[in-house]
Design a protein around this motif. Sequence first.
Motif, short mmCIF file in Angstrom:
data_model
loop_
_atom_site.label_atom_id
_atom_site.label_comp_id
_atom_site.label_asym_id
_atom_site.label_seq_id
_atom_site.Cartn_x
_atom_site.Cartn_y
_atom_site.Cartn_z
N SER A 194 0.84 -1.19 0.00
CA SER A 194 0.00 0.00 0.00
C SER A 194 0.88 1.24 0.00
CB SER A 194 -0.90 0.01 1.23
OG SER A 194 -1.57 1.24 1.37
N ARG A 246 -0.01 3.95 1.38
CA ARG A 246 -0.21 4.62 2.67
C ARG A 246 0.82 4.04 3.63
NH1 ARG A 246 -5.96 3.21 0.56
NH2 ARG A 246 -6.57 5.21 -0.29
N SER A 247 1.84 4.81 3.94
CA SER A 247 3.05 4.27 4.54
C SER A 247 3.41 4.98 5.85
CB SER A 247 4.21 4.42 3.55
OG SER A 247 4.42 5.80 3.26
N TYR A 261 1.68 -4.17 4.36
CA TYR A 261 0.64 -4.18 5.39
C TYR A 261 0.33 -5.58 5.91
CZ TYR A 261 -2.62 -5.60 1.70
OH TYR A 261 -3.24 -6.27 0.68
N TYR A 266 -4.92 1.84 10.17
CA TYR A 266 -5.79 2.67 9.36
C TYR A 266 -5.03 3.38 8.24
CZ TYR A 266 -9.91 5.46 8.37
OH TYR A 266 -11.02 6.01 7.77
N PRO A 267 -5.54 3.32 6.99
CA PRO A 267 -4.90 4.00 5.85
C PRO A 267 -5.43 5.42 5.72
CG PRO A 267 -6.63 2.58 5.05
CD PRO A 267 -6.65 2.45 6.56
N GLU A 273 -5.69 9.37 4.82
CA GLU A 273 -5.26 10.40 3.88
C GLU A 273 -5.86 11.72 4.33
OE1 GLU A 273 -5.45 9.67 -0.27
OE2 GLU A 273 -4.89 7.55 -0.13
N LYS A 325 -0.45 10.57 2.55
CA LYS A 325 -0.92 9.18 2.59
C LYS A 325 -0.18 8.47 3.73
CE LYS A 325 0.23 8.60 -1.74
NZ LYS A 325 0.37 8.03 -3.11
N TYR A 326 -0.88 8.33 4.84
CA TYR A 326 -0.25 7.92 6.10
C TYR A 326 -0.90 6.65 6.62
CZ TYR A 326 1.58 8.59 10.89
OH TYR A 326 2.21 8.45 12.10
N ARG A 327 -0.10 5.74 7.12
CA ARG A 327 -0.59 4.53 7.76
C ARG A 327 -0.44 4.72 9.27
NH1 ARG A 327 -3.39 0.04 5.83
NH2 ARG A 327 -2.31 0.48 3.87
N TYR A 354 0.14 3.35 11.96
CA TYR A 354 0.70 2.17 12.60
C TYR A 354 0.76 2.32 14.12
CZ TYR A 354 3.98 -1.66 13.46
OH TYR A 354 4.59 -2.80 13.93
#
Length: 926
Positions: A245, A247-248, A299, A347-348, A350, A383-385, A387
């Motif tokens: 993904s 989203r990192s 992911y 959660y992905p 944005e 674009k954020y994960r 974590y």
Amino acid sequence: MFKKSKVCTGVLLALGSASFLAASAQAQEQLNRVEVTGSSIKRVAAEGALPVQTFTAKEIAKSGVTTVQDFIQQLPVMQGFAVAADSVGGGGGGVTTASIHDVGAQYTLVLLNGRRVAPSNSGTTIDLNSIPLAAVERIEVLTDGASALYGADAIAGVVNFILKKGEAPLTIDARFQRPQHTGGESYNLGISKGFGDIERDGYSIFAAVSYDKFSQLKAKDREFAKTGIIDFTNDGRNLEFFNGSSRSVPPNVDVTYNRTPTPDNPAKTSKVSFNPYLEKNGKCPDAHVVGGRQCIFDYTSSVEIFPAQERTSFFSSGEVKLGSSGLKLFGDLALTDAHIRARIAPYPAEFGLKTDHPYYTKYILPYLTPAQVAAGVTSVNVKYRLYDMGNRAYDYQTKANHAVIGLDGALLGWDFNTALTYSTQKQLQNYEGGFPLADKFNAAIQAQKFDPFPYTLGTMPPEMLQALNDTQYKGNYNTTDIKMYGVDARASRELFSMSGGAAAIAVGADFRKNSYDVRANQAVANAEILFDDPQSEFGLKRSNWGVFSELVLPVTKQLELSGAVRYDSVSGVDDTLNNKKFGNTESASTYKLSFKYRPLTNLVTRGSYGTGFRVATMSQIAQPLVDFGVTGGSYACPFKASYDPLGYFAKGYGCDRQMEAFQGGNGDLKPESSKQWTLGFVFDAADNFSMGMDYWSVKVKDAVTSVSEDLIINNPAKYLDLFTTKTKASNGQTYVAIKLMPINIGQIENEGIDWNFVLRNNLPIGRLTTRVAGTYLVKSRYTTPGTSDQWEDSMDHWGTNSAVSFRNVMNASATLDSGAWSHTLNWNYRNGYKDIHHNEDNCAVSDVDTGDCVDTQLTVKSYYTFDWQTRYAFNKSLTLVGGVTNIGDMKPPLSLRNVGSHQLGYDPRYASPIGRAFYVSAQYKF
């Protein structure tokens, strides 16, 4: 609209007239006659010759399973069902189902004590989680279509769970299972007691309560599932599969800036994507790979591949004689509270970032060219994960209540049974963590309370981590209420004598009213969760009724003929919440003709031919278009400068890897119709050998299904009307999305052979019973969605329906009973198949040595397991059991499937990730 044919109407009237003409005949004594699944005529069980597979509680216990769904789904006749693992990001919603002969769960009718229960959806599909194994006396599986008796959804067959009743000692059952490898432990406890004997005391009551708990299994605890970066060798080449993904952690960014349109590219803006951490450090952090200037997150490493489950069940049945009338009042009550707790990738998120924000100046501006800055930046999408907030945690809770009260007995020569049913399911989708609220999250970013850009996995400072966690929402997301009210009545009697015995008739009728209500929690109903979409609410209702008659004619001692006819009427769908109506009232007549011929005392041949009718579910017809998250797989965008029929590329809409998705209904769906037939035999040689074989065929016309995500995206020209857009409030960005909507795909044809052998031998050390059974799929094909004459199949290969139809599914068991000891060896087998095809365009597979994208289709190996169980009865009260499942610790075979649920490296529908497991159990009867 289906019309009642003149032939069917005539048969129905003739049978009905015959029943009333015979009503004055003298009643004949019917000792020990019962109904068997597939017929409404009471008879001695041995008289029937229907293809019914019966499994007793003792046989189920010897299989080593702990749940109803585990037992049902290991039967060779079952293919195409939903498993608990589908809830790991695959839209399963915590539901497990049964599906006979790979025709589909919607065509398999599941009954509880011969009656319907509330479905798990807006149609008739039953969630097996709601049925307590501890209360099951036996399971009867009818592998022949029975729409003419039971109604529309019995096209493929019937699964009837017969629950315990009557007098029984106080019994306690306990079991514990632990896999050899980490994760996946289970605990089971059951208590039951029966009071009274209906013949001796005039009443009986049975009650059972059970508790089951299954621990989760994390991807990191299984070597074959711990990553979405899979290195393997195929045709002598070193290859790598990756499904990730954008989203990192830290985030990637999409920066959109102005440009001057050209004839070759009319777009007024351009977009550049990069990862500030990668630009600064020259590499991506752990659990990421470089993709251009972006970091692509693995992911899969963060998911749980088998969800935690917990279930508490109560069941009670009772009956009481009404004086000397010959009538008895009966009732059933089943209560279940089940949870499937799925934890998928973090959660992905944005979100938009303004150019006057300090984070823009510090992390983004340095990596833009002067020309890009001069052209004018119009937007920045981060674009954020999330974590550090932890996995997205879902609690799919199901509260199922089922109550039946009825009257059974004999009157005026008729054996009759009638009952009222009230059955409900309340499904709560609860968020237990990992979901940020948009207003709190954006406020924290604006106030710089946490900084997502410099920190890799798990390194965010405590004060920032607390600020991030303070933005999350925990609580109910939405609630689905399903209710079914029903009344049914049936009666049977002997009519007249024939050479082979007494002719018999049955008549019956039923009425049901179903409702399906979806309500959002208003606290998060309007995209209050970051990057979410507004929820749709609806309240769907419809009713249906049917009448049927069945006739059995024992022409000679060797030949028996039977027939059944039914008329069904299903109303259109009312959305009472939105005051809308969808669809029309549909009706049809269906019939079934069958025979049994016994040329020898130990040989029975049998066959049947029938028709079926089914109307689409309420949500398939009337559900509004609702957000369905993102696709399970990652895809190359189908739109580009050279192919942009909808103008999405020119407008710069987001179209990156996992695409956005909607799900909705289709008010123009037509009813389905079907034709089924079977032909087979049963050979029984005394007490030591028996065998049976049935050739079956099911053909469905105007079958309703959704076009799979990969078929839509890989064939944009054919399914252009299934593309749309989705605009996210969190960042103002518009994305390309697909619509997963049902259509009448044309036709389905399935044919195959069910077979079984049983061998019994008396040995010096005990009695050995060997059973071998299987289903050989001869044909399993369907027309390409949107066509009526372009055939394709999924036979032993991945099909466009994102599934595999297996040619051979088999199981075998050998049980040695020796005094107080009993030893059982079980074997389960499923053949190999051709995996999903990855072409060079989607570049899911690359050559490790050259970096080139590779066209790949693996051959997935066959999967089989051996299980062992030893049982010792100390006395009449205490029995101890020990066993090993998957003795060989067989790992799921490698699959590059990337569609559906979030597990990678194997297909959880066809193989278990648990591995070798040991269990002990005990039963004590007081």
